[in-house]
Scaffold this motif. Structure first.
Motif, mmCIF file in Angstrom:
data_model
loop_
_atom_site.group_PDB
_atom_site.id
_atom_site.type_symbol
_atom_site.label_atom_id
_atom_site.label_comp_id
_atom_site.label_asym_id
_atom_site.label_seq_id
_atom_site.Cartn_x
_atom_site.Cartn_y
_atom_site.Cartn_z
ATOM 1 N N ARG A 58 0.842 -1.211 0.000
ATOM 2 C CA ARG A 58 0.000 0.000 0.000
ATOM 3 C C ARG A 58 0.873 1.256 0.000
ATOM 4 O O ARG A 58 0.596 2.229 -0.706
ATOM 5 C CB ARG A 58 -0.906 0.013 1.227
ATOM 6 C CG ARG A 58 -1.921 -1.108 1.244
ATOM 7 C CD ARG A 58 -2.876 -0.969 2.422
ATOM 8 N NE ARG A 58 -3.892 -1.996 2.361
ATOM 9 C CZ ARG A 58 -3.871 -3.127 3.081
ATOM 10 N NH1 ARG A 58 -2.892 -3.351 3.944
ATOM 11 N NH2 ARG A 58 -4.830 -4.021 2.950
ATOM 12 N N ALA A 59 1.942 1.234 0.814
ATOM 13 C CA ALA A 59 2.819 2.406 0.895
ATOM 14 C C ALA A 59 3.466 2.673 -0.462
ATOM 15 O O ALA A 59 3.583 3.832 -0.892
ATOM 16 C CB ALA A 59 3.895 2.186 1.957
ATOM 17 N N ALA A 60 3.861 1.594 -1.150
ATOM 18 C CA ALA A 60 4.474 1.771 -2.474
ATOM 19 C C ALA A 60 3.459 2.397 -3.435
ATOM 20 O O ALA A 60 3.792 3.297 -4.215
ATOM 21 C CB ALA A 60 4.967 0.428 -3.004
ATOM 22 N N GLY A 61 2.209 1.927 -3.353
ATOM 23 C CA GLY A 61 1.150 2.501 -4.204
ATOM 24 C C GLY A 61 0.994 3.996 -3.934
ATOM 25 O O GLY A 61 0.903 4.813 -4.866
ATOM 26 N N VAL A 96 1.339 18.021 2.813
ATOM 27 C CA VAL A 96 1.452 17.149 3.984
ATOM 28 C C VAL A 96 0.341 16.100 3.908
ATOM 29 O O VAL A 96 -0.808 16.431 3.646
ATOM 30 C CB VAL A 96 1.320 17.953 5.299
ATOM 31 C CG1 VAL A 96 1.355 17.013 6.494
ATOM 32 C CG2 VAL A 96 2.416 19.002 5.412
ATOM 33 N N GLU A 97 0.724 14.842 4.103
ATOM 34 C CA GLU A 97 -0.272 13.757 4.093
ATOM 35 C C GLU A 97 -0.132 12.957 5.381
ATOM 36 O O GLU A 97 0.901 13.004 6.038
ATOM 37 C CB GLU A 97 -0.007 12.810 2.910
ATOM 38 C CG GLU A 97 -0.121 13.445 1.536
ATOM 39 C CD GLU A 97 -1.563 13.639 1.089
ATOM 40 O OE1 GLU A 97 -2.470 13.096 1.771
ATOM 41 O OE2 GLU A 97 -1.781 14.316 0.065
ATOM 42 N N ARG A 98 -1.193 12.219 5.706
ATOM 43 C CA ARG A 98 -1.137 11.288 6.833
ATOM 44 C C ARG A 98 -0.930 9.883 6.276
ATOM 45 O O ARG A 98 -1.656 9.470 5.353
ATOM 46 C CB ARG A 98 -2.454 11.323 7.625
ATOM 47 C CG ARG A 98 -2.616 12.530 8.498
ATOM 48 C CD ARG A 98 -2.011 12.277 9.863
ATOM 49 N NE ARG A 98 -2.184 13.450 10.724
ATOM 50 C CZ ARG A 98 -1.789 13.501 11.989
ATOM 51 N NH1 ARG A 98 -1.210 12.462 12.552
ATOM 52 N NH2 ARG A 98 -1.966 14.584 12.707
ATOM 53 N N TYR A 99 -0.006 9.147 6.857
ATOM 54 C CA TYR A 99 0.294 7.794 6.366
ATOM 55 C C TYR A 99 -0.952 6.905 6.386
ATOM 56 O O TYR A 99 -1.257 6.209 5.416
ATOM 57 C CB TYR A 99 1.403 7.193 7.232
ATOM 58 C CG TYR A 99 1.871 5.821 6.818
ATOM 59 C CD1 TYR A 99 2.469 5.616 5.578
ATOM 60 C CD2 TYR A 99 1.747 4.726 7.670
ATOM 61 C CE1 TYR A 99 2.923 4.352 5.200
ATOM 62 C CE2 TYR A 99 2.198 3.465 7.302
ATOM 63 C CZ TYR A 99 2.777 3.282 6.059
ATOM 64 O OH TYR A 99 3.222 2.030 5.691
ATOM 65 N N SER A 100 -1.698 6.968 7.497
ATOM 66 C CA SER A 100 -2.853 6.065 7.613
ATOM 67 C C SER A 100 -3.896 6.369 6.529
ATOM 68 O O SER A 100 -4.505 5.451 5.973
ATOM 69 C CB SER A 100 -3.478 6.151 9.006
ATOM 70 O OG SER A 100 -3.705 7.493 9.333
ATOM 71 N N ASP A 101 -4.082 7.660 6.199
ATOM 72 C CA ASP A 101 -5.038 8.013 5.139
ATOM 73 C C ASP A 101 -4.533 7.516 3.784
ATOM 74 O O ASP A 101 -5.291 6.989 2.968
ATOM 75 C CB ASP A 101 -5.218 9.537 5.043
ATOM 76 C CG ASP A 101 -5.860 10.091 6.296
ATOM 77 O OD1 ASP A 101 -6.465 9.294 7.045
ATOM 78 O OD2 ASP A 101 -5.739 11.309 6.539
ATOM 79 N N LEU A 102 -3.234 7.714 3.572
ATOM 80 C CA LEU A 102 -2.670 7.328 2.265
ATOM 81 C C LEU A 102 -2.835 5.842 2.008
ATOM 82 O O LEU A 102 -3.287 5.437 0.935
ATOM 83 C CB LEU A 102 -1.177 7.666 2.226
ATOM 84 C CG LEU A 102 -0.748 9.106 1.987
ATOM 85 C CD1 LEU A 102 0.776 9.183 1.938
ATOM 86 C CD2 LEU A 102 -1.335 9.639 0.685
ATOM 87 N N ILE A 103 -2.460 5.024 3.017
ATOM 88 C CA ILE A 103 -2.462 3.586 2.728
ATOM 89 C C ILE A 103 -3.883 3.014 2.738
ATOM 90 O O ILE A 103 -4.132 1.989 2.116
ATOM 91 C CB ILE A 103 -1.508 2.770 3.639
ATOM 92 C CG1 ILE A 103 -1.890 2.850 5.101
ATOM 93 C CG2 ILE A 103 -0.065 3.173 3.430
ATOM 94 C CD1 ILE A 103 -1.118 1.825 5.955
ATOM 95 N N ALA A 104 -4.806 3.719 3.416
ATOM 96 C CA ALA A 104 -6.190 3.219 3.449
ATOM 97 C C ALA A 104 -6.776 3.157 2.040
ATOM 98 O O ALA A 104 -7.662 2.350 1.750
ATOM 99 C CB ALA A 104 -7.041 4.124 4.345
ATOM 100 N N LYS A 105 -6.259 4.018 1.157
ATOM 101 C CA LYS A 105 -6.829 4.096 -0.200
ATOM 102 C C LYS A 105 -6.183 3.110 -1.177
ATOM 103 O O LYS A 105 -6.569 3.029 -2.333
ATOM 104 C CB LYS A 105 -6.585 5.505 -0.764
ATOM 105 C CG LYS A 105 -7.298 6.604 -0.013
ATOM 106 C CD LYS A 105 -7.043 7.932 -0.731
ATOM 107 C CE LYS A 105 -6.947 9.076 0.279
ATOM 108 N NZ LYS A 105 -5.898 10.019 0.044
ATOM 109 N N GLU A 106 -5.139 2.417 -0.721
ATOM 110 C CA GLU A 106 -4.349 1.632 -1.675
ATOM 111 C C GLU A 106 -4.582 0.127 -1.539
ATOM 112 O O GLU A 106 -4.970 -0.359 -0.478
ATOM 113 C CB GLU A 106 -2.855 1.910 -1.460
ATOM 114 C CG GLU A 106 -2.458 3.359 -1.624
ATOM 115 C CD GLU A 106 -2.583 3.859 -3.066
ATOM 116 O OE1 GLU A 106 -2.502 3.029 -3.990
ATOM 117 O OE2 GLU A 106 -2.765 5.086 -3.245
#
Ligand code: ADP
Length: 544
Positions: free
Chosen positions: A51-54, A156-166
């Motif tokens: 998810r983080a890579a995405g 600025v992004e939040r990690y948890s928000d970013l990976i939730a979408k991937e």
């Protein structure tokens, strides 16, 4: 040349990620938080790495781009450690204890495009945020309150928000094993920090070597307490080695004091731990006043600076815990030598400690030589003193955009460490070249004096530096921290030293201080002590 029939299989971090996910998916990564332990399996970590890579790809991170991490040891740090190299980018660990100017220097020099930052560290990073030319986006890790506006007008992004979408199923690219996987700057005790860039191949081989019995001896049965920070020389290779061999990880986050650390050991049934000597000395002192249980630990790896023999003996006697000393540097990935005793010595015998107190035995994969001032090879005879040079597949051959030809010698890395080597390949570091004390033309080992002094029951810490002397050019000055500031005086400590070293090596200058200053990775900072001495800030007692 007869070609082999073997497959051309690239040695990559992606292979480490795949192996950990598929074979050891149920291994555990425990992160310590203010609300107690937070658990994730390696399968979850691997999914989140996808998810983080995405998310990073969506942020525009491409092959070769640098992604910084300004983080404590944690599950999320592990996810980024795996995701970034596996997607072809380069993870750049940032030392959270650097001075702001140095921090800005390394981020700018590395040209980090994205920087991951723990929520609790946002104020610290904010001090330099406006000076960071290359950074396009900060990713805040953790859901705690923090003022993101401190980071300025950058995205600025939040990690948890970013990976939730991937999706966890990132389409991992094929990686050339020679391409960069990670970078780390030396802590820059002299001059600007220097960047070391690791390749997938070097990291893979180093991880493999790290698991072997002559190195860290890790397996699926281990639960590793990783106190050494992931920004300090790759946490000595433990993160990838653990993922490769299925050892579970206990990540202390920011809870590095003796009380929570000893609690983690007990509650998480830790079998193996790694940290610099100052941390273990703190834990030992804590254990003198509190009931602690270290009975699950089978061994501790300790290095980064010389490990006092007394520290090893104390841990063994009181807790039955074996401290194994290791030697290496950012430039060597870092494992280069580990002090396991030779097979001729019985485990647990008194002679064993004579071997274990040495700096380390060179590990398979690393070649080592000793050279004199003219670059001539010296014998491995326990006697000849010279500079240690190393080469091998996980030793750097240059610095990142910084030629520094004086650090290399015909394909060998000049380590700047001075010492002897035994016929069996055990290194004994007597000093860093810049710390050596030359008195009347003879060398005095500051490391040896410190080691002996720290074995005295009244001494908490001791650091010995060279100071100018009219007669001998240079003499040692012993800077000592005593238990409760009292006990043995200079004359008693000098007499104690004289029982162990030649009389002319015993310092006549003594200074009793409250604490030895430490570097950003917890080593005794002799540069600061020397500067204090030069400014006349140290109160000196002079013996006849
Ligand atoms: P820096 O060079 O910035 O201090 P490193 O953590 O890479 O950062 O430091 C490597 C150095 O640490 C080595 O060159 C050596 O001087 C010292 N060191 C590491 N392990 C040991 C050890 N077991 N004994 C003595 N010195 C050590």
């Amino acid at each position: 040349m007869l070609p082999s029939t073997m497959q051309e299989f690239p040695l990559t971090i992606s292979a480490v990620l795949r192996h950990g996910r598929t074979v050891y998916g149920d291994a555990e990564c425990v992160t310590w938080t203010e609300n107690g332990p937070r658990r994730a399996t390696y399968a979850t970590i691997a999914d989140n790495a996808g998810r983080a890579a995405g998310a990073l790809a969506r942020l525009g991170v491409k092959s070769g781009d640098r992604v910084g991490t300004f983080m404590w040891n944690s599950q999320e740090h592990m996810e980024v450690y795996l995701a970034v190299p596996s997607m072809g980018a380069v993870v750049h660990t940032l030392n959270i204890r650097l001075f702001p100017e140095q921090l800005a220097y390394v981020i700018n020099h590395g040209e980090d495009k994205v920087v991951f930052v723990d929520d609790s560290l946002v104020p610290l990073l904010a001090k330099v945020a406006s000076d960071l030319a290359s950074v396009e986006c900060f990713v805040i890790v953790g859901d705690g309150d923090c003022d993101a506006s401190l980071l300025g007008d950058r995205r600025v992004e939040r990690y948890s928000d970013l990976i939730a979408k991937e999706s966890p199923d990132f389409d991992w690219p094929e990686i050339d094993e020679r391409q960069a996987s990670a970078m780390c700057y030396t802590s820059g005790t002299t001059g600007n920090p220097k960047g070391v860039v690791y390749s997938h191949r070097s990291s893979f081989l180093h991880s493999f070597a790290a698991t072997t019995p002559n190195a860290l001896n890790l397996s699926e049965r281990d639960r590793i307490l990783m106190i050494v920070p992931m920004f300090h020389a790759n946490a000595w290779g433990i993160p990838y080695a653990a993922f490769l061999c299925g050892a579970s990880l206990v990540m202390p986050g920011r809870f590095l004091q003796a009380e929570p650390v000893t609690r983690m050991v007990k509650e998480e049934r830790v079998t193996f731990a790694g940290a610099v000597p100052t941390i273990w000395a703190d834990i030992y002192r804590y254990g003198e006043e509190h009931e602690i249980d270290l009975s699950t630990i089978r061994s501790i790896i300790c290095g980064g600076s010389a490990v006092p023999r007394s520290l090893m003996e104390n841990f063994e006697k009181k807790y039955g815990v074996r401290i194994i000393q290791a030697w290496g540097m950012t430039e060597t990935s870092p494992l280069a030598a580990v002090a396991h005793p030779p097979r001729s010595v019985e485990i647990g015998s008194p002679a064993e400690m004579d071997w274990r107190a040495r700096t380390g035995r060179v590990v398979g994969g690393v070649e080592l030589r000793l050279v004199d001032d003219m670059g001539n090879a010296l014998p491995w005879d326990n006697e000849a003193v010279g500079e240690i040079e190393v080469r091998g597949p996980w030793i750097t051959g240059s610095y990142y955009r910084d030629p520094a030809p004086e650090k290399f010698d015909n394909g060998w890395l000049r380590t700047g460490d001075v010492g002897t080597v035994s016929p069996e390949g055990y290194v004994q570091i007597t000093d860093r070249a810049k710390d050596v004390i030359k008195s009347g033309g003879e060398w005095i080992s500051s490391v040896e004096l410190e080691n002996i002094l720290m074995g005295h029951p009244d001494v908490v810490e001791a650091s010995v530096i060279g100071v100018p002397d009219a007669r001998w050019d240079e003499r040692p000055l012993a800077c000592v921290v005593r238990k409760n500031g009292g006990g043995a005086d200079a004359a008693v400590l000098a007499a104690y030293l004289a029982e162990h070293v030649a009389k002319w090596q015993v310092p006549e200058r003594w200074s009793f201080i409250d604490e030895v200053p430490k570097t950003s990775v917890g080593k005794f900072d002799k540069t600061v002590l020397s500067a204090r001495h030069e400014k006349g800030e140290l109160l000196i007692e002079q013996l006849d």
